[in-house]
Design an enzyme around this catalytic site. Structure first.
Site, PDB file in Angstrom:
ATOM      1  N   LYS A  56       0.883  -1.180   0.000  1.00 27.78           N
ATOM      2  CA  LYS A  56       0.000   0.000   0.000  1.00 27.78           C
ATOM      3  C   LYS A  56       0.910   1.216   0.000  1.00 27.78           C
ATOM      4  O   LYS A  56       1.485   1.589   1.012  1.00 27.78           O
ATOM      5  CB  LYS A  56      -0.865  -0.010   1.275  1.00 27.78           C
ATOM      6  CG  LYS A  56      -2.223   0.682   1.152  1.00 27.78           C
ATOM      7  CD  LYS A  56      -2.193   2.151   0.807  1.00 27.78           C
ATOM      8  CE  LYS A  56      -2.081   3.055   2.006  1.00 27.78           C
ATOM      9  NZ  LYS A  56      -1.992   4.493   1.598  1.00 27.78           N
TER      10      LYS A  56
ATOM     11  N   GLU B  11       8.637   1.502  11.672  1.00 23.58           N
ATOM     12  CA  GLU B  11       9.716   2.498  11.583  1.00 23.58           C
ATOM     13  C   GLU B  11       9.029   3.855  11.578  1.00 23.58           C
ATOM     14  O   GLU B  11       8.294   4.180  10.653  1.00 23.58           O
ATOM     15  CB  GLU B  11      10.544   2.252  10.315  1.00 23.58           C
ATOM     16  CG  GLU B  11      11.902   2.914  10.380  1.00 23.58           C
ATOM     17  CD  GLU B  11      11.863   4.363   9.966  1.00 23.58           C
ATOM     18  OE1 GLU B  11      11.632   5.220  10.860  1.00 23.58           O
ATOM     19  OE2 GLU B  11      12.036   4.648   8.778  1.00 23.58           O
TER      20      GLU B  11
ATOM     21  N   CYS C  79      13.265  10.501   7.576  1.00 21.92           N
ATOM     22  CA  CYS C  79      12.927  10.057   8.940  1.00 21.92           C
ATOM     23  C   CYS C  79      14.100  10.218   9.887  1.00 21.92           C
ATOM     24  O   CYS C  79      13.917  10.586  11.031  1.00 21.92           O
ATOM     25  CB  CYS C  79      12.385   8.636   8.960  1.00 21.92           C
ATOM     26  SG  CYS C  79      12.896   7.599   7.619  1.00 21.92           S
TER      27      CYS C  79
END
Ligand code: NAP
Ligand code: MG
Length: 501
Positions: free
Chosen positions: A186, A262, A297
């Site tokens: 997805k 994560e 991130c």
């Protein structure tokens, strides 16, 4: 300069779901609009998977797994298909890079030099590993033989964000597929195009139907359906802490599937008074936060700096920030592209007012206009200085080209402030003293610690977080642990026949 914008206009875009080896529209015909952050204009309407579409994809994945067409195929057959996929990604480098830049706002130069080659290398690396990993024989008593083997889990649902669509997708699907699982991906709503191209290439590479499906759609619909599906054995997720925790709930409320998360960070770059090369340090700090417009991130979003070198380092960081070429993501010369969406742009800009409220010294902090792209989402490289690490600027993930600077005195205070965060994804320490470097690296609560460098990484090392940054690791051979389960086969050898003679 290549005319990427003109080439983008000529692209034939695949906008349908890819389920069980076929491209098709959603069962209820639903679509969502995808915009380009370079100009805010519509790129395409993309099929939006509903729960029924996700169900079809998962059932096809489970059927493929049970059939053994991939899960029990000769390892070299899986290797051959994944090698071909990696080659095809490189053969289609320009198109994949263009889709990625158009959709996400990454500079095309980065997409071509970093994202696509990195994703292709990841696929190749895990394929290469398939026939180089051995299982175990346990130290049993003489009358037994116990084999400890790794077996694929079954159906893996991969849910990924928009900041590095291809790279993060590759980190997840490559080890999962290499290990023999079926995967339903997805992609993020903002960035589905490169994932759909990847599906085309997987078909061309010879991936059997059902083994790899792609279900673009809304998180709350398609993402949730995957998270709750009883035939999904594992969810591997990268994104925000709030949504990551939802996947834990979905798992708990459905079949107790495994969940690997994560979840971003607020990574500190610790600079001590004895830092040796101030120019190199300042350049790494600036690139560590401004690369990809700060939408990374593990971006080095907090500078924790000894007051004795604060002025020298910060002057250079600001100079590097000013020197970076901010511009059209589809221009070869651009170094800093766009923020991924209007929502993210607004979020990032809102922090400028918060910084002022918290009495930080603000350098930049504004939206900027790029020639000819008035609707684009661009923010100048920004530094908030004299930040109280305990405030919102010091604690919240901004996810934009925004560096927060907190001043300390000495190593002990630096470590304390660096660790004063809910997150623990990455960190760095800059010092000339190797003993200090080791001591601090041990103390920093982060999944990766860099010493006198930042953001050097490769598929060869694991990546993931401590604390609120999540659990589980992408990359390296350890990723295979995430997509396999251990099986013990205990064989009774009885008495040795040699004793009966
Ligand atoms: P997000 O909402 O966590 O999205 C990540 C993925 O989860 C997307 O595929 C998303 O689909 C899906 N999703 C969203 N809501 C869901 C739900 N209720 N159930 C199941 N799946 C769901 O992250 P975001 O909105 O893209 O970004 C928000 C913030 O997360 C950023 O500002 C940043 O702080 C952080 N972030 C972190 C990373 C990272 O690498 N760790 C990456 C991106 C963002 P949709 O795209 O359809 O929403
Ligand atoms: Mg988009």
């Amino acid at each position: 300069m290549s005319n990427w914008a003109a080439r983008a206009a000529e692209l034939t875009l695949e906008t349908r779901l890819f389920i069980d080896g076929e491209f098709r529209v959603a069962l209820d015909g639903a679509t969502f609009d995808s915009f380009s952050p370079r100009d805010g204009k519509l790129i395409a309407a993309i099929s939006a998977a509903g729960a029924a579409d996700v169900d079809l994809a998962v059932r096809a994945a489970a059927r493929a797994f049970e059939s053994g067409v991939w899960s029990r195929a000769d390892r070299r057959e899986r290797q051959r298909v994944l090698f071909r996929l990696s080659e095809l990604m490189l053969e289609n480098l320009d198109e994949l890079a263009l889709l990625e830049s158009l959709d996400s706002g990454h500079p095309i130069g980065d997409s071509r030099r970093v994202d696509v080659p990195n994703a292709a290398r990841t696929v190749r690396w895990y394929a290469e590993a398939i026939d180089k990993i051995y299982d175990e024989v346990a130290p049993t008593p003489q009358n037994a033989l116990a084999l400890v083997t790794r077996e694929a889990l079954g159906v893996v649902g991969a849910v990924v964000p928009w900041n590095y669509p291809l790279i993060i997708t590759a980190w997840k699907i490559a080890p999962a597929l290499a290990a023999g699982n079926s995967v339903v991906l997805k992609p993020a709503e903002l960035t589905s195009l490169s994932a759909l191209k990847l599906a085309q290439l997987a078909v061309e590479a010879g991936m059997p139907a059902g083994v790899f499906s792609v279900v673009p759609g809304l998180g709350a619909v398609a993402g949730q359906a995957l998270g709750r599906h009883p035939l999904v054995d594992k969810i591997t997720f990268t994104g925000s802490p709030a949504v990551g925790r939802r996947f834990l709930s979905y798992a708990g409320e459905s079949n107790g599937k495994q969940v690997a998360l994560e979840l971003g960070g607020k990574s500190p770059q610790v600079v001590l008074a004895d830092v040796e090369d101030i120019a190199a340090c300042a350049s790494a700090i600036a690139w560590g936060i401004f690369y990809n417009a700060g939408q990374t991130c593990h971006g080095g979003s907090r500078l924790i700096i000894d007051e004795r070198v604060h002025d020298a380092v910060l002057t250079e960081v600001l100079a590097v920030g000013r020197s970076l070429v901010l511009g059209d993501p589809l221009d070869d010369d651009t170094q800093i592209g766009a923020i991924a969406s209007q929502i993210q742009l607004d979020r990032v800009l809102a922090y400028t007012a918060i910084a002022r409220d918290e009495s930080a010294v603000v350098h930049g902090g504004n939206r900027v206009t790029v020639d000819g792209l008035s609707g684009g989402y661009f923010v100048e490289p920004t530094v908030f200085d004299r930040v109280d690490n305990a405030g919102r600027i010091g604690q919240e993930e901004i996810f934009g080209p925004v560096l927060s600077v907190s001043t300390v005195r000495g190593a002990a205070e630096a470590v304390r402030v660096a660790n004063d965060s809910a997150y623990g994804l990455a960190a760095s320490v800059w010092t000339a003293n190797i003993t200090t470097a080791h001591a601090i690296a041990r103390e920093l609560r982060a999944g990766t610690v860099w010493v006198n460098t930042f953001d050097v990484a490769d598929v060869i090392t694991p990546f993931g977080g401590f604390k609120a940054s999540g659990s589980g690791r992408d990359r390296s051979l350890h990723a295979f642990d995430a997509y396999t389960a251990l099986k013990t086969t205990w064989i009774n050898l009885g008495n040795s026949p040699l004793n009966n003679d």
